[in-house]
Design an enzyme around this catalytic site. Sequence first.
Site, PDB file in Angstrom:
ATOM      1  N   LYS A   1       0.851  -1.195   0.000  1.00 28.97           N
ATOM      2  CA  LYS A   1       0.000   0.000   0.000  1.00 28.97           C
ATOM      3  C   LYS A   1       0.883   1.241   0.000  1.00 28.97           C
ATOM      4  O   LYS A   1       1.451   1.625   1.019  1.00 28.97           O
ATOM      5  CB  LYS A   1      -0.948   0.059   1.201  1.00 28.97           C
ATOM      6  CG  LYS A   1      -2.025   1.116   0.941  1.00 28.97           C
ATOM      7  CD  LYS A   1      -2.639   1.723   2.165  1.00 28.97           C
ATOM      8  CE  LYS A   1      -1.777   2.713   2.865  1.00 28.97           C
ATOM      9  NZ  LYS A   1      -1.504   3.952   2.094  1.00 28.97           N
TER      10      LYS A   1
ATOM     11  N   GLU B   1       9.024   0.522  11.393  1.00 29.93           N
ATOM     12  CA  GLU B   1      10.129   1.476  11.178  1.00 29.93           C
ATOM     13  C   GLU B   1       9.507   2.867  11.261  1.00 29.93           C
ATOM     14  O   GLU B   1       8.801   3.271  10.339  1.00 29.93           O
ATOM     15  CB  GLU B   1      10.757   1.268   9.791  1.00 29.93           C
ATOM     16  CG  GLU B   1      11.393  -0.085   9.577  1.00 29.93           C
ATOM     17  CD  GLU B   1      12.722  -0.230  10.297  1.00 29.93           C
ATOM     18  OE1 GLU B   1      13.189   0.735  10.929  1.00 29.93           O
ATOM     19  OE2 GLU B   1      13.281  -1.337  10.235  1.00 29.93           O
TER      20      GLU B   1
ATOM     21  N   CYS C   1      13.833   9.785   7.644  1.00 32.02           N
ATOM     22  CA  CYS C   1      13.672   9.438   9.059  1.00 32.02           C
ATOM     23  C   CYS C   1      14.984   9.457   9.841  1.00 32.02           C
ATOM     24  O   CYS C   1      15.012   9.779  11.013  1.00 32.02           O
ATOM     25  CB  CYS C   1      13.053   8.056   9.164  1.00 32.02           C
ATOM     26  SG  CYS C   1      13.991   6.820   8.240  1.00 32.02           S
TER      27      CYS C   1
ATOM     28  N   GLU D   1       9.873  15.342  15.771  1.00 30.98           N
ATOM     29  CA  GLU D   1      10.320  15.185  14.387  1.00 30.98           C
ATOM     30  C   GLU D   1       9.661  16.265  13.530  1.00 30.98           C
ATOM     31  O   GLU D   1       8.435  16.328  13.446  1.00 30.98           O
ATOM     32  CB  GLU D   1       9.920  13.790  13.885  1.00 30.98           C
ATOM     33  CG  GLU D   1      10.486  13.477  12.532  1.00 30.98           C
ATOM     34  CD  GLU D   1      10.074  12.100  12.033  1.00 30.98           C
ATOM     35  OE1 GLU D   1       8.874  11.772  12.085  1.00 30.98           O
ATOM     36  OE2 GLU D   1      10.967  11.346  11.603  1.00 30.98           O
TER      37      GLU D   1
END
Length: 489
Positions: free
Chosen positions: A184, A258, A294, A394
């Site tokens: 997806k 992750e 990331c 983040e």
Amino acid sequence: MTLTTETTERTELFIGGDWRKPASSNRITVRSASTEEIIGSVPEAVEADIDHAVSAARTAFDDPAGWSTWEPADRAEKLRRLAEELDARAEEITRAVSAQIGMPITVARALEGAYPAATLRYYADLAHNQPVEEQRPGFFVSSTTVRRSPIGVVAAIVPWNVPQSLTMTKLAPALAAGNTVIIKPSPETVLDAFLLADAIRASGIPEGVVSIVPGGRELGAYLVSHPGIDKVAFTGSTPGGRAVAQACAALLRPVTLELGGKSAAILLDDVDLNSPDLAQSLFSTTLANNGQVCFLGTRILAPKSRYDEVVDFFTALIQGAPVGDALDEATLIGPLASRAQQERVEGYIQLGLDEGATAALGGTGTPAGLDHGYFVRPTLFANVDNTSRIAQEEIFGPVLTVIPFDSDEDAARIASQSQYGLAGSVWSAANDRALRVARAVQTGSVGINGYLPDLGAPFGGIKQSGYGKEFGIEGLTNYQQLKSIYHFA
Ligand code: NAD
């Protein structure tokens, strides 16, 4: 000058290894992140398409002569064929990713054009050479056969920021191990996903083995909880990962996560800021893909004795990086992936100012002359406290914070003071000293005088950065289950 790639219109979905009519007339429209022009549209998958994909994957997996029962060498050959098909489409994929999410084209050529095929070849070789069964001497029994087999139907959920590489980090080991896979992709990155489907179709990977279902979060949630799924592999944000983990916990469904990061780039006090290649390495470690990766070291840890020097170094580094259309070969910092990302990052820049940090460079507003596209001003914050929100959350954009430290021990302690633990880097003229600091930082991976996850070694986070490892042999064993057969004579 417009550098946008040609408009792409697709009418079918890649379900069960072939192009099929979608179940609904819903469509996903994609815009160029650099110009906001429409550059394509594809059908959006709905629940009925997922049902179809899962049923095809189940049938292919359970086929007594099918993919999951093939010799690893035969599957490896198909993976190598797929790598060739991707090589043939590398520039097209590169341009699609660059146009969709603003990844500078020179970066996209490596990360999205070349890396996925290398990943396929790596896992083809690894699985080819891995014995399916291993004999172990017995302890209570005379001996044990330990047998590896694929898990079943894998749901692979990927984010938009490095779409092809992150898809292949799941697809290559899952297929090499003999699983069937439903991918997806994010709605932001469907054009490259359809090019991958073309490559899979041309590779001769059998019917049913791979499907690609483009759609948003709700569709992802439906896939994760579908009764026909045996394993979930998720890369994305920490809130998204938490929701997926909750769904999987209720179903006792294995899952690899992750997730996000806020890593530290520690510059020890002996670092030579004039050494050749340092600027380029520090740029890619802290700002690659416009800050939308990331593992970036977005917390710069600078020794108090050289704090101003480090701030000046990064100011010059960012000032020297051309900001512009991602398809322009000269661009080093492109736009963000979407309006939502642009607004989110601008919100964080304002928050940094409100928290009392000093913008040594940048600030709110868009860069001069870039009125179209999702651009933000690359921003460097000085006088940042590690406990402030801009140092702890983040941001996912070209925004760096410079945080002072007293000693090597203090640097490792500050680097570890984070809810996340994904990556990091230590920069020093003395390898032993850097290694001591690298060992002390609480994180899943760390680089010395550079940072790049390596295909051959496990990569993954600790704490809120997730659990489970990708890359290396660990990435393959993620998609295998072990059975022990005890021998009594
Ligand atoms: P996101 O969590 O919003 O979405 C990621 C993917 O998951 C998308 O395909 C989305 O549709 C899907 N999704 C979201 N919620 C879901 C749910 N509840 N159930 C099922 N599917 C769901 O993340 P994003 O904004 O697309 O990507 C950026 C994030 O990804 C950042 O936080 C970044 O750090 C992280 N990321 C992590 C790694 C890593 O290896 N650790 C790599 C790249 C990106």
